[in-house]
Design an enzyme around this catalytic site. Structure first.
Site: not given
Ligand code: PAF
Length: 297
Positions: A32, A36, A39, A149, A186
């Site tokens: 989303m 950071h 990710h 994650g 994080l």
């Molecule tokens: O973990 C996230 O950032 C969200 O829940 C995802 C998997 C991208 C779905 O919107």
């Protein structure tokens, strides 16, 4: 390879056409944004294991249980693209809300059971929104592997179950949580903590570690929970939403521990909600103590 950034479904399909026809393993990291190091670890792992890595950046409105949380969610696309580039991603799909939901959807994906407790119990339609958008993204991107994650362990369990139940041809990979030096996991939401809340926030991980230590010394779930809650009680700014010892696959609280379990918690610091979890394995049961399978509540 350069990073391509596309915003529409049509552009996405054009960009992936040759990848789908090729022998390259397509890796996918759904996000989303507000990216950071957590990710970054997902993208780097995808990049190491796959021949082509696609990232999606989409703040999915249908998974937020509070309008305020959706509005406050950080949107940092230029920095996000820089991080994707530096971690070796080749494609970013960053659609507008109208592109993902051109009409109010009449179709949703609901994974039951795995969503009965923890965040599923406290966040209303959250996992219905997650499962629905992940299903859409997996259809759009058609990856061989998708990376999530482990900080969101229940989300991983929900996605795994959806993929198994609905025969999605994708492998779901859970990637270990990345932490600050003081143990705080994080999260995009950490940036909302005030300086004093940030100082108190590591108590969440300390509490999980206390429960883990208890389990590793042979305690049951109730005792482990008590130890963890005692740690949190010594930080009065923290309000506990839930803290449970669960079976990782079913995400259901256990009444007895006879194999690896997950300890998951959600707490509030002011108006910021943080979640975290860890795993724990009990000491080996001796023959005289039995070894019957544990019971779920
Ligand atoms: O973990 C996230 O950032 C969200 O829940 C995802 C998997 C991208 C779905 O919107």
């Amino acid at each position: 390879m350069n990073l391509s950034v596309v915003h529409t479904v049509w552009e996405l399909r054009q960009a992936l056409k040759t990848i789908w026809r090729s022998e390259l393993l397509l890796g996918f990291v759904p996000t989303m944004g507000a990216l950071h190091e957590g990710h970054a670890a997902l993208i780097r792992q995808a990049n190491r294991e796959c021949g082509f890595t696609a990232v999606s950046i989409f703040v999915n409105p249908i998974q937020f249980d509070r309008a305020e949380d959706y509005e406050l969610y950080a949107r940092t696309l230029p920095e996000d693209l820089e991080l994707c580039r530096s971690c070796g991603a080749q494609l970013v799909f960053a659609p507008a809300t109208e592109e993902m939901y051109p009409a109010a959807s009449l179709t949703h994906v609901q994974v039951s059971g795995v969503t009965d407790y923890l965040c599923g119990q406290h966040r209303g339609p959250h996992f219905r929104g997650v499962a629905t958008v992940v299903a859409k993204l997996l259809h759009l991107i058609q990856p061989a592997r998708a990376y999530f994650g482990e900080k969101d362990a229940q989300q991983v369990a929900v996605v795994r179950r959806m993929v198994a139940d609905l025969n999605f041809p994708v492998e779901i990979i859970g990637v270990p949580t990345v932490r600050e030096a003081d143990g705080l996991a994080l999260s995009s939401r950490n940036r909302r903590l005030s300086p004093s809340e940030r100082r108190d926030a590591p108590a969440l991980y300390q509490a999980l570690l206390a429960a883990r230590a208890a389990i590793e010394h042979g305690s049951g779930p109730a005792e482990a929970r008590r130890d963890a809650l005692a740690v949190l009680a010594s930080t009065p700014s923290i309000r506990v939403e839930y803290l449970e010892v669960v079976d990782d696959e079913s995400q259901t609280p256990v009444s007895r521990i006879d194999g690896p379990v997950r300890i998951s918690a959600a707490v509030w610091l002011g108006s910021t909600r943080l979640i975290d979890n860890t795993t724990a394995t009990p000491p080996r049961l001796s023959r005289s103590e039995g070894g019957a399978p544990g019971q779920r509540l």
